[in-house]
Scaffold this active site. Structure first.
Site, PDB file in Angstrom:
ATOM      1  N   CYS A 127      -7.664  -2.022  -4.714  1.00  0.00           N
ATOM      2  CA  CYS A 127      -6.226  -1.755  -4.619  1.00  0.00           C
ATOM      3  C   CYS A 127      -5.447  -3.056  -4.771  1.00  0.00           C
ATOM      4  O   CYS A 127      -4.454  -3.116  -5.482  1.00  0.00           O
ATOM      5  CB  CYS A 127      -5.876  -1.119  -3.280  1.00  0.00           C
ATOM      6  SG  CYS A 127      -5.844   0.667  -3.351  1.00  0.00           S
TER       7      CYS A 127
ATOM      8  N   ARG B  88     -12.548  -0.139  -1.870  1.00  0.00           N
ATOM      9  CA  ARG B  88     -11.262   0.514  -2.128  1.00  0.00           C
ATOM     10  C   ARG B  88     -10.112  -0.460  -1.868  1.00  0.00           C
ATOM     11  O   ARG B  88      -9.175  -0.561  -2.641  1.00  0.00           O
ATOM     12  CB  ARG B  88     -11.150   1.750  -1.232  1.00  0.00           C
ATOM     13  CG  ARG B  88      -9.962   2.643  -1.539  1.00  0.00           C
ATOM     14  CD  ARG B  88     -10.159   3.325  -2.872  1.00  0.00           C
ATOM     15  NE  ARG B  88      -9.128   4.332  -3.120  1.00  0.00           N
ATOM     16  CZ  ARG B  88      -7.904   4.066  -3.539  1.00  0.00           C
ATOM     17  NH1 ARG B  88      -7.547   2.823  -3.765  1.00  0.00           N
ATOM     18  NH2 ARG B  88      -7.047   5.042  -3.746  1.00  0.00           N
TER      19      ARG B  88
ATOM     20  N   CYS C 195       0.859  -1.190   0.000  1.00  0.00           N
ATOM     21  CA  CYS C 195       0.000   0.000   0.000  1.00  0.00           C
ATOM     22  C   CYS C 195       0.894   1.239   0.000  1.00  0.00           C
ATOM     23  O   CYS C 195       0.624   2.235  -0.671  1.00  0.00           O
ATOM     24  CB  CYS C 195      -0.876   0.035   1.250  1.00  0.00           C
ATOM     25  SG  CYS C 195      -1.859  -1.439   1.544  1.00  0.00           S
TER      26      CYS C 195
ATOM     27  N   HIS D 113       1.086   4.943  -1.898  1.00  0.00           N
ATOM     28  CA  HIS D 113       0.422   6.020  -1.156  1.00  0.00           C
ATOM     29  C   HIS D 113       1.296   6.696  -0.111  1.00  0.00           C
ATOM     30  O   HIS D 113       0.880   7.657   0.511  1.00  0.00           O
ATOM     31  CB  HIS D 113      -0.882   5.507  -0.553  1.00  0.00           C
ATOM     32  CG  HIS D 113      -1.841   5.023  -1.609  1.00  0.00           C
ATOM     33  ND1 HIS D 113      -2.501   5.886  -2.458  1.00  0.00           N
ATOM     34  CD2 HIS D 113      -2.208   3.769  -1.996  1.00  0.00           C
ATOM     35  CE1 HIS D 113      -3.248   5.188  -3.304  1.00  0.00           C
ATOM     36  NE2 HIS D 113      -3.093   3.895  -3.059  1.00  0.00           N
TER      37      HIS D 113
END
Lengths: 103, 286, 165
Positions: B247, B243, B200, B204
């Site tokens: 992802c 979400r 992740c 991000h």
């Protein structure tokens, strides 16, 4: 049933500003579904706004207008409490209408 | 063989690129959520000194002026409006037993989004808003919602809307299980997965504001504050569950089931390190 | 007035139009006052044919029966890079007097004409809407004012196409 039409009409000093959002898939006919089948075109063709018995705005749309279409325009006149009538028709004969109060 | 060689080569390159960036955001070995949150916040405010802190909740729009303008125009009559109305209706509609969602939540469910997820000591696990909504339905003899969109997106949209502006206030109680859940979520966040071998954080934390293919990446801090979101890419609404699963698919990994332990824990972690940032949901995203 | 739930009114409108088409094309600019019913109907009709044209030139011809000249009095607001081709906010306005219609074309779309707006007297010549774009393309705004056609165009880059799949 909730209406497919959302309107905000606000009377200003000289003009009334209108914003509308309509819930509609606006399928273009070029998109395939999960099975690879083309989703047939299904889109709003005409939206008419009337105030005081007179058309103040007419939208003619093809399939290239976005899903859940949005419109913003303004017309002269109109005051708080007046009715604004909105109606739409699509290419499959579907339709909806709503009468909103100008704020 | 070929693939694993390629994979690890790509992994090395990315690892080399990310090492410095990610490392600063991860605190030391012992779990200290407070220090984590501080370091996390400092990482983003140092990396983006021009972004106003509260603007991080606006995701890619806080990173790119052209996108920001388009977002402003969309917000004039946002595409999540219909979901919001539907959520308001569902929220007020009595169940078959006459009760409503208001009976399941503190303060009748109004203005409480910022307190989710929380660690439920009775259940011994992290309870997200989405889970709490389905627990409410089931305990009242109703069918639970599907986690990814439709009704779930609508109800969470309404509950977020009544909480707009309230800063995330996630608490980690003095319970080793809570700390373990937090730690597990943090681990999930920084672990690489999928054919692309991305965590992740690769997107991000390391690369917010950069484009990955055509999309501008959102910063991890505040990324959940805008949920649920109307994504143009989806042509509709999606929840936090949606979400996370999308992802995972985008890095060509196999998504977990919505509300699996890891997803609830990573939501706990991400929300905690975003403490202080205001709820802005429902949101609109490209 | 617009309870078009069956084909009835549509068909009637179309028939009226066929009869009036030639006259309507010739005189559409001059009939703002003292409309006859047939003209009112013709003026109202959904421009089916224009929406089927692939090129913007053909769409403009079908809609207006004339060609447009570029004008800095037509203002076209569109993003440089669309965040997603499915939702591209586009605003067209004009400082020209007597605007009667505003149309928007996306030249690279399968059908060029995206939307056509009738602007009755008293309505401000400015409209915002959201359009789909298949790929990077010129967007052309056409404004009809005082019976003449004016246009402005702008390239919008599309990195995520709006025609799905």
């Amino acid at each position: 049933m909730a209406s497919s039409i959302r309107v905000r009409a606000t009377a200003g000093a000289e003009t009334t500003e209108v914003q509308a959002l309509i819930q509609h898939p606006m399928d273009s006919g070029f998109v395939k579904d999960a099975k690879g089948q083309l989703i047939p075109p299904h889109f709003i063709q005409e939206v008419v706004f009337e105030h005081d018995g007179k058309q103040v705005f007419v939208a003619d749309w093809g399939p290239a207008v976005s899903k859940d279409p949005y419109l913003k325009f303004a017309f002269k006149g109109g005051k708080k409490g007046d009715d604004l009538k909105i109606s739409w028709t699509d290419n499959k004969g579907g339709s909806d209408q709503l009468t909103a109060k100008i704020q | 063989m070929m693939r694993s060689v390629l994979g690890s080569a790509l992994g090395l390159v990315i690892a080399a690129l990310t090492f410095g960036a990610v490392h600063t955001a991860v605190a030391a070995d012992t779990t200290n959520p407070e220090a984590d949150a501080k370091a996390f916040r400092k990482f983003f405010t140092d990396k983006f000194p021009k972004v106003k802190f509260d603007d991080f909740v606006n995701g890619p729009y806080s990173m790119d002026e052209g996108l920001y303008q388009q977002w402003k125009e969309k917000e004039e009559f946002p595409p999540y409006e219909f979901a919001l109305d539907m959520g308001k209706e569902l929220f007020a509609k009595p169940f078959k037993n006459g009760k409503t969602f208001a009976d399941c939540f503190p303060n009748k469910g109004i203005g409480i989004r910022q307190n989710y997820p929380y660690f439920d000591e009775k259940q011994g696990k992290v309870v997200t808003l989405e889970l709490a909504i389905n627990q409410c339905l089931e305990s009242n003899g109703e069918k639970p919602y599907s986690y990814t969109k439709d009704e779930m997106a609508a109800v969470t949209a309404y509950m977020a809307f009544t909480s707009r502006g309230k800063p995330f206030d996630i608490k980690i109680p003095n319970d080793p299980r809570a700390l373990a859940a937090y730690e597990n979520g943090k681990k999930y966040f920084y672990t690489r997965r999928g054919q692309l071998n991305f965590s992740c954080a690769s997107c991000h934390v390391q690369s917010p504001g950069e484009r990955i293919r055509a999309e501008v990446l959102a910063p991890a801090i505040g990324i959940l504050n805008a949920m649920p979101i109307y994504r143009s890419e989806w042509g509709g609404m999606g929840t936090i569950s949606r979400r996370f699963t999308s992802c995972n698919s985008q890095v060509r990994g196999v998504p977990l089931n919505p509300q699996d332990d890891e997803y609830r824990d990573v939501e706990y972690y991400l929300s905690y390190v975003s403490n202080g940032l205001p709820i802005s949901g429902p949101g609109a995203r490209p | 007035m617009y309870q078009v739930t069956s084909d009835g009114i549509d068909k009637t409108r179309r028939m009226i139009l066929q009869g009036a088409a030639v006259i309507a094309l010739a005189s559409i600019a001059g009939i703002r006052f003292g409309l006859t019913e047939a003209f009112a109907a013709a003026n109202d009709k959904y421009p089916e044919d224009a929406f089927k044209q692939k090129s913007s030139d053909d769409a403009i011809k079908s809609l207006y029966g004339k060609t447009a000249t570029a004008s800095d009095k037509v203002k076209l607001d569109a993003p440089e890079i669309a965040e997603n081709g499915a939702v591209v906010p586009i605003t067209v306005s004009s400082s020209l007097p007597d605007v009667t219609s505003i149309s928007i074309m996306v030249t690279e779309n399968p059908f060029s004409l995206a939307a056509s707006y009738k602007i009755p007297a008293g309505t401000v010549p400015s409209v915002a809407s959201r359009l789909k774009m298949a790929k990077t393309s010129n967007v052309i705004a056409v404004v009809e004012a005082g019976g003449k056609l004016y246009s402005a165009s702008k390239e919008v880059k599309v990195t995520v196409g709006g025609c799905g799949g």
